[in-house]
Design a protein around this motif. Structure first.
Motif, PDB file in Angstrom:
ATOM      1  N   LEU A  93       0.835  -1.209   0.000  1.00  0.00           N
ATOM      2  CA  LEU A  93       0.000   0.000   0.000  1.00  0.00           C
ATOM      3  C   LEU A  93       0.869   1.258   0.000  1.00  0.00           C
ATOM      4  N   MET A  96       2.584   1.893  -3.377  1.00  0.00           N
ATOM      5  CA  MET A  96       1.662   2.307  -4.430  1.00  0.00           C
ATOM      6  C   MET A  96       1.272   3.774  -4.257  1.00  0.00           C
ATOM      7  N   VAL A  97       0.929   4.131  -3.021  1.00  0.00           N
ATOM      8  CA  VAL A  97       0.514   5.516  -2.793  1.00  0.00           C
ATOM      9  C   VAL A  97       1.689   6.461  -3.035  1.00  0.00           C
ATOM     10  N   SER A 100       2.486   6.804  -6.753  1.00  0.00           N
ATOM     11  CA  SER A 100       1.469   7.591  -7.455  1.00  0.00           C
ATOM     12  C   SER A 100       1.630   9.073  -7.172  1.00  0.00           C
ATOM     13  N   PHE A 104       3.110  11.126 -10.595  1.00  0.00           N
ATOM     14  CA  PHE A 104       2.031  11.564 -11.472  1.00  0.00           C
ATOM     15  C   PHE A 104       1.564  12.951 -11.093  1.00  0.00           C
ATOM     16  N   SER A 153      -3.751  -1.090   6.805  1.00  0.00           N
ATOM     17  CA  SER A 153      -4.304   0.102   6.181  1.00  0.00           C
ATOM     18  C   SER A 153      -3.600   1.350   6.690  1.00  0.00           C
ATOM     19  N   ALA A 156      -1.506   3.092   4.113  1.00  0.00           N
ATOM     20  CA  ALA A 156      -2.050   3.977   3.085  1.00  0.00           C
ATOM     21  C   ALA A 156      -1.817   5.442   3.429  1.00  0.00           C
ATOM     22  N   LYS A 183       5.791   0.746 -20.210  1.00  0.00           N
ATOM     23  CA  LYS A 183       4.602   1.403 -19.679  1.00  0.00           C
ATOM     24  C   LYS A 183       4.862   1.789 -18.234  1.00  0.00           C
ATOM     25  N   ASN A 184       3.982   2.624 -17.693  1.00  0.00           N
ATOM     26  CA  ASN A 184       4.203   3.081 -16.329  1.00  0.00           C
ATOM     27  C   ASN A 184       4.310   1.947 -15.324  1.00  0.00           C
ATOM     28  N   TRP A 185       3.469   0.922 -15.476  1.00  0.00           N
ATOM     29  CA  TRP A 185       3.517  -0.152 -14.478  1.00  0.00           C
ATOM     30  C   TRP A 185       4.823  -0.917 -14.580  1.00  0.00           C
TER      31      TRP A 185
ATOM     32  N   ASP B 171      -5.849  -0.162 -20.846  1.00  0.00           N
ATOM     33  CA  ASP B 171      -4.449   0.164 -21.101  1.00  0.00           C
ATOM     34  C   ASP B 171      -4.048   1.442 -20.383  1.00  0.00           C
ATOM     35  N   LEU B 174      -3.129   1.191 -16.792  1.00  0.00           N
ATOM     36  CA  LEU B 174      -1.790   0.695 -16.475  1.00  0.00           C
ATOM     37  C   LEU B 174      -0.712   1.658 -16.972  1.00  0.00           C
ATOM     38  N   GLY B 175      -1.146   2.676 -17.719  1.00  0.00           N
ATOM     39  CA  GLY B 175      -0.174   3.617 -18.277  1.00  0.00           C
ATOM     40  C   GLY B 175      -0.338   5.001 -17.701  1.00  0.00           C
ATOM     41  N   ALA B 176      -0.909   5.875 -18.492  1.00  0.00           N
ATOM     42  CA  ALA B 176      -0.980   7.283 -18.097  1.00  0.00           C
ATOM     43  C   ALA B 176      -1.777   7.488 -16.813  1.00  0.00           C
ATOM     44  N   LEU B 178      -2.104   5.212 -14.350  1.00  0.00           N
ATOM     45  CA  LEU B 178      -1.743   4.139 -13.411  1.00  0.00           C
ATOM     46  C   LEU B 178      -2.055   4.541 -11.972  1.00  0.00           C
ATOM     47  N   TYR B 179      -1.892   5.838 -11.694  1.00  0.00           N
ATOM     48  CA  TYR B 179      -2.142   6.305 -10.327  1.00  0.00           C
ATOM     49  C   TYR B 179      -3.551   5.973  -9.875  1.00  0.00           C
ATOM     50  N   MET B 182      -3.626   2.438  -8.834  1.00  0.00           N
ATOM     51  CA  MET B 182      -2.800   2.211  -7.644  1.00  0.00           C
ATOM     52  C   MET B 182      -3.415   2.809  -6.395  1.00  0.00           C
ATOM     53  N   LEU B 183      -4.141   3.901  -6.552  1.00  0.00           N
ATOM     54  CA  LEU B 183      -4.679   4.569  -5.370  1.00  0.00           C
ATOM     55  C   LEU B 183      -6.023   3.995  -4.939  1.00  0.00           C
ATOM     56  N   ILE B 185      -7.301   0.940  -4.008  1.00  0.00           N
ATOM     57  CA  ILE B 185      -7.398   0.155  -2.772  1.00  0.00           C
ATOM     58  C   ILE B 185      -6.983   0.979  -1.542  1.00  0.00           C
ATOM     59  N   PRO B 186      -5.843   1.692  -1.610  1.00  0.00           N
ATOM     60  CA  PRO B 186      -5.492   2.517  -0.441  1.00  0.00           C
ATOM     61  C   PRO B 186      -6.586   3.509  -0.067  1.00  0.00           C
ATOM     62  N   VAL B 187      -7.212   4.132  -1.078  1.00  0.00           N
ATOM     63  CA  VAL B 187      -8.259   5.109  -0.753  1.00  0.00           C
ATOM     64  C   VAL B 187      -9.440   4.417  -0.086  1.00  0.00           C
ATOM     65  N   CYS B 189      -9.312   1.755   1.766  1.00  0.00           N
ATOM     66  CA  CYS B 189      -8.876   1.473   3.138  1.00  0.00           C
ATOM     67  C   CYS B 189      -9.016   2.712   4.006  1.00  0.00           C
ATOM     68  N   VAL B 190      -8.549   3.835   3.467  1.00  0.00           N
ATOM     69  CA  VAL B 190      -8.577   5.061   4.258  1.00  0.00           C
ATOM     70  C   VAL B 190     -10.013   5.469   4.551  1.00  0.00           C
TER      71      VAL B 190
END
Lengths: 284, 479
Positions: A93, A96-97, A100, A104, A153, A156, A183-185, B171, B174-176, B178-179, B182-183, B185-187, B189-190
């Motif tokens: 977690l 990832m946060v 990001s 980005f 959690s 996060a 790619k980004n990932w 696509d 997973l690219g532009a 991606l955030y 990625m965010l 599940i954390p969001v 949870c929060v």
């Protein structure tokens, strides 16, 4: 610059000796309580508090009692399970946060960061009782799963250190990979993760230690379900109940069993700890 | 010390700036909100039947424009939401406002033990209400997304272009964008484990949820600011606790900081031998789980503990380090600060020695060439350097100390208790008082009020720090 004369050298040696002396005195002050609890674990005479520092008889019975205890081995296993699972999850977690928010640019980014900061300022406690009722509503109160979810959690919102670290990694790495068609990932897994080792170790260390040391959250969530206690509340239970007279030496032994591995782990990884706290400002 | 003075001066400036920017920001927000809705109105007015239908049937426009998967997903969301509201959400929202009307009946089992049965549970109704509101808010934002998506897709079709396919959407995730993935599940949870609980507790401050209104046996209701007044009337307890909390946080933070720095300087001094051993000794106490070392300290300082035996053997009078109620509890207060030094110095030592080793040697060289004394070098090079790097840490520590539950609770449990009426002891911080108010006294509404005040205090301090320190500006500095 003047060459230091003989008088200056003598002064310097004296100052060194004074510093050395102060440090030795401080070390003694720091070690006395730690040594005391270690000694209590080997004390043969029972009772909670005795009026002397060194035990009169030494024994391993307190340690033996721990492992024949109905619950203590179970508490250790509980804690270990929770620690490992929540460590893995909260590292994921956090990374990832942090990634990001570091890599980005998007509309709600500032909003996210501000909300996270504000949420971090509420006393964790305030939400604790509510968390308990939420778990109760879905039937998970008193379980280790609830504890894992709570500890994980936390990752996060604890992204600041990792984000600070990612910010110091040059963007040109990402760009080079992207020119090669990544790619980004893929950038995240192939470029960033290997470079993020110090911060992964720091996050993992903190997450792994939390279940061994936190007792207040665990106490509220696990309630009276002694079977699923973690060591922290188990040990606290021993010295806070009316049985504390009987259990004090066993508590001391149990504390050592918990503390020694953690101490070793910590000494081993302290470099990462310092790097984490100072947000990567200290390298080397 | 000029760094600290400058810090507090900046703090005032930052606060004033933040306060001044509020009206402007609000106006900006209102403006954007207006633009947002006027755009939706205009789209509806100018759109054809397909566009207008998309306002009622989510995803209709997307399906029509052959974005099948996306459109169907939106439609499914709408159907699920309607089912949710009919089966559960409507009741939950209504319950949020009443907090229950039916008292449970008391039944007695064959052993003569009574328990409540049936009836409403205010606590659960409040929780379900909050969850329902959050689901409604999520739905509304999805609704606007779907309208936007439908309008855009139809417009693209009309212009002869092909709207993005579902595969392209994936696509992008997973690219532009991606955030966003990625965010997610954390969001979640929060929201579930931080936002909902905090709203829940904040709202409790406005109810009558106290020891006389404990569900499931009885109901509680909305009472506005009554709990705030009740807390302030607790025999001045609040201000006494608040004052001590601030004194404590100040000493606990700054004493630890400077003492730790001095220890680090001693260890890192050129002529000192055994650096590794000293460092390990101090790290040892960090690594021992805190609840253990604090319980040890508590026993160690006990009136019958080893330290007092030592004092008695030396022919002096025993000292009740953690429980002496005299002089407004001055002795326990000093004791907790000193124990906190024992706990905290190693942390600062570890961190500052890492930094000390990294101060560029040229800085000292040039200082020495200018003939500066060691003290001068420390004040004008070492101290500012360390302060610069650790200022976010320092603030974190301050806020952390305001909320330092473990240290106080495990050492003294807030005692000795001498303040009348409020139930607070001499070493109680707001946070331990909150704990007592809720867990022991079951006055949840007053506990929630204390929590809100604790938050406000922490917020003021953090606001300052983050608005002026390097922590936010450091981003990009290394690029």
């Amino acid at each position: 610059m003047k060459k230091p004369g003989f008088g200056m050298r003598a002064k310097r040696i004296a100052a060194d000796a004074v510093c050395e002396g102060i440090l030795i005195a401080l070390s003694v002050v720091w070690l006395i309580p730690v040594l005391w609890i270690a000694l209590q674990g080997f004390r043969g005479e029972g009772g909670a508090l005795v009026s002397y520092y060194f035990p009169k008889t030494f024994t391993f019975a307190n340690y033996a009692a721990l492992f024949t205890d109905a619950l203590f081995p179970r508490w250790i296993m509980n804690t270990l399970t929770v620690a490992v699972v929540s460590c893995v999850m909260s590292v994921m977690l956090t990374l990832m946060v942090a990634y990001s928010l570091s890599r980005f640019k998007f509309k709600q980014k500032k909003f996210f960061m501000n909300v996270a900061m504000v949420l971090g300022m509420f006393p964790g406690f305030m939400s604790m009782i509510a968390v308990y009722y939420i778990f109760k509503a879905i039937g998970l109160d008193g379980t280790l799963i609830a504890l894992v979810i709570v500890y994980s959690s936390g990752g996060a919102l604890g992204f600041y250190v990792a984000k600070g670290y990612f910010d110091t990694l040059s963007l040109s790495l990402d760009e080079a990979a992207k020119i090669d068609g990544a790619k980004n990932w893929q950038v995240f897994f192939i470029i960033i993760l290997p470079l993020a080792r110090p911060i992964i170790v720091y996050t993992a260390l903190m997450a792994f230690l939390a279940p061994w040391t936190d007792f207040i959250f665990a106490r509220v969530i696990l309630g009276t379900n002694r079977e699923s206690y973690t060591v922290a509340i188990g040990l606290y239970d021993w010295v806070s109940t009316t049985r504390s007279n009987l259990m004090f030496t066993q508590f001391a032994a149990g504390s050592m069993v918990v503390a020694v591995p953690i101490v070793l782990l910590f000494i081993f990884l302290q470099k990462y700890y310092v790097e984490g706290i100072t947000g990567g400002a200290v390298k080397g | 010390m000029s760094g600290i003075a400058a810090f507090f001066a900046n703090l005032a400036v930052a606060l004033a700036r933040a306060a001044r920017s509020v009206p402007g920001r609000l106006a900006g927000f209102a403006g954007r909100l207006k633009d947002f809705f006027s755009r939706y109105g205009a789209d509806f007015k100018n759109g054809g039947a397909d566009v207008r239908l998309s306002y009622a049937v989510m995803g209709y426009g997307s399906i029509k424009a052959r974005q099948l998967v996306r459109g169907i997903l939106f439609l499914v969301v709408e159907i699920l939401f309607i089912v949710f509201m009919a089966a559960f959400g409507g009741k939950a929202v209504a319950g949020f406002f009443t907090l229950g009307t039916r008292l449970p009946v008391t039944v007695e089992n064959e052993y003569g033990i009574t328990r409540p049965l049936g009836g409403d549970n205010s606590l659960l109704m409040l929780l379900y209400g909050i969850i329902a509101f959050i689901i409604i808010i999520c739905f509304i934002s999805l609704y606007f997304m779907s309208v936007r998506s439908s309008v855009d897709a139809l417009a693209a079709r009309a212009a002869g272009k092909k709207p993005k396919s579902f595969r392209e959407d994936l696509d992008e995730l997973l690219g532009a964008r991606l955030y966003a993935s990625m965010l997610f599940i954390p969001v979640l949870c929060v929201i579930a484990l931080t936002v909902v609980p905090i709203i829940y507790m904040v709202l409790m401050a406005f109810t009558s949820y106290d020891r006389n209104h404990l569900p499931p046996g009885s109901l509680f209701g909305w009472t506005g600011f009554a709990a705030f007044g009740k807390m302030l009337s607790l025999g001045g307890g609040f201000f006494a606790v608040l004052g001590w909390t601030l004194i404590w946080a100040f000493f606990a933070t700054f004493l630890n900081y400077f003492a730790g720095m001095i220890v680090a300087l001693l260890i890192n001094r050129k002529g000192v031998r055994g650096k590794k051993i000293f460092r390990t000794v101090f790290v040892l106490t960090i690594a021992v789980p805190q609840f253990i070392s604090l319980l040890v300290m508590r026993n160690f300082l006990n009136l019958n503990g080893p330290l007092n035996e030592f004092i008695a053997n030396a022919g002096m009078q025993k000292i009740d380090f953690l429980g002496d109620p005299r002089y407004n509890g001055l002795i326990p207060r000093i004791s907790v600060i000193v124990v906190n030094l024992w706990v905290g110095i190693p942390y600062t030592m570890l961190i500052t020695s890492g930094i000390l080793m990294n101060i560029p040697a040229e800085l000292y060289e040039s200082g020495r060439i200018d003939g500066a004394s060691p003290a001068r070098l420390f004040i004008s090079i070492t101290l500012p350097y360390i302060l610069f790097i650790t200022s976010p840490y320092l603030i974190q520590q301050f806020v952390g100390n305001i909320n330092n539950f473990n240290l106080i609770y495990l050492l003294t449990e807030g005692g000795p208790v001498t303040l009348g009426g409020s139930g607070a002891g001499r070493t109680d911080l707001l946070i331990t008082w909150l704990y007592k108010m809720t867990i022991d006294e079951k006055n949840y509404n007053i506990g929630a009020v204390i929590g809100i005040f604790t938050f406000l205090i922490c917020a003021v301090f953090s606001l300052i720090v983050y608005s002026q320190s390097g922590a936010t500006k450091r981003e990009g500095e290394f690029r």
